[in-house]
Scaffold this active site. Sequence first.
Site, short mmCIF file in Angstrom:
data_model
loop_
_atom_site.label_atom_id
_atom_site.label_comp_id
_atom_site.label_asym_id
_atom_site.label_seq_id
_atom_site.Cartn_x
_atom_site.Cartn_y
_atom_site.Cartn_z
N HIS A 109 -16.65 3.36 -4.86
CA HIS A 109 -15.77 4.53 -4.67
C HIS A 109 -15.96 5.58 -5.78
CE1 HIS A 109 -12.76 2.41 -1.76
NE2 HIS A 109 -14.02 2.39 -1.35
N TYR A 153 -14.45 9.97 -2.16
CA TYR A 153 -13.49 9.55 -3.18
C TYR A 153 -13.58 10.42 -4.44
CZ TYR A 153 -12.37 5.39 -0.48
OH TYR A 153 -11.94 4.53 0.51
N ARG A 192 0.83 -1.21 0.00
CA ARG A 192 0.00 0.00 0.00
C ARG A 192 0.86 1.25 0.00
NH1 ARG A 192 -4.79 1.67 4.35
NH2 ARG A 192 -5.18 3.73 3.45
N ASN A 233 -10.62 -4.35 -1.39
CA ASN A 233 -10.53 -3.35 -2.45
C ASN A 233 -9.56 -3.79 -3.55
OD1 ASN A 233 -12.29 -1.23 -1.64
ND2 ASN A 233 -10.88 -0.74 0.02
N CYS A 271 -19.23 -2.20 0.69
CA CYS A 271 -18.42 -1.02 1.02
C CYS A 271 -19.11 -0.29 2.17
CB CYS A 271 -18.30 -0.11 -0.19
SG CYS A 271 -17.30 1.37 0.06
#
Length: 421
Positions: A194, A244, A90, A144, A164
């Site tokens: 998102h 987002y 990440r 995700n 989500c």
Amino acid sequence: MKLTVVGGGSTYTPELIDGFARLRDTLPVRELVLVDPAADRLDLVGGLARRIFARQGHDGRIVTTSDLDAAVDGADAVLLQLRVGGQAARQQDETWPLECGCVGQETTGAGGLAKALRTVPVVLDIAERVRRANPDAWIIDFTNPVGIVTRALLRAGHRAVGLCNVAIGLQRKFAGLLGVAPADVHLDHVGLNHLTWETAVRLGGPEGADVLPRLLAEHGDAIAADLRLPRPLLDRLGTVPSYYLRYYYAHDEVVGELRTKPSRAAEVAEMERQLLRMYGDPALDEKPALLAERGGAYYSEAAVDLAAALLGGAGSPYQVVNTYNRGTLPFLPDDAVIEVPAAVGGKVPAPLPVADVDPLYAGLMANVTAYEDLALDAALRGGRERVFRALLAHPLVGQYGYAEQLTDRLVAHNREHLAWA
């Protein structure tokens, strides 16, 4: 009822355990299996999970294991919350795109594509093992990028639905502002994972009165501050976008911010170290307050409600999920995965009818859907050219020079996770 959590060693898991304990009348779990290859983390999380169950008087059995096949054997539902490559991957997803002037984020843009390429093959392998163990089991994906992962699962014929926490978070936020119970708030939530907008906020159910204009008039400043978007933009849109959407509506501003502060991955990694120390305290028997800063607000309530409804329990009949479009949004392919309210008590989630979508939103949805199709092709078949095509199609990239540079960086940083590289 047996439930299995893949990625059970996550620091998220005590949030989920707390929900299972509190909402046991909604979802009566008799056996909960936490499976994870990281034995040290799993021991800490599993110990706290058992203490939470004991404190709240839940007599269900909690099992921890690294044996995936044993974990999914006989499971009625399998919840996926894994992170291939961990926080280290990440950290890369959130940094190397910035070198090219693009947003560095773990679920969208170039970083989101990298995560999809690492994740889809792993998830499909897990799903095949679930199918062999119990073809009737539901797979609930919280991993995700949810839209792409869910699309991969559905395309492979799995009994899957994506989840989500954005919608449930906004539902709780709006209920607090309106002074009503969350169950009284129904969202006209439309888009892709998102990439969503609240086009109406209804009281009492899907046919209730729309109070979104009132919310924006009376609480627009607070809502805008939460989204970190200008209040005048919300007034002009007349909707509440997902936070987002800031990556799209304020891309250059966000890039500038991300270049001048520690990455979210670095913050989360430090938070996880603190949480794991706390989880090792044998006196701790409830989720610590710090966990609220980890992300995933209301994740447990959404997961419990969805699992209960899918398994014929007491879950809400209408929930926001990620599932096949099937004509719901006529400007998208039937096999696009959309995020909308759906009836979830049947064999497959059935999206509720959606009002005509403003071209301002429909155009972006269609663009990102095309990207997701190319991203899934790259995840399934590999190859540098497929990665380049997906990046070129993404509205947060778009220029061929950026796509070339980002392709090189993506492959270089993820080679160990890409069988074809």
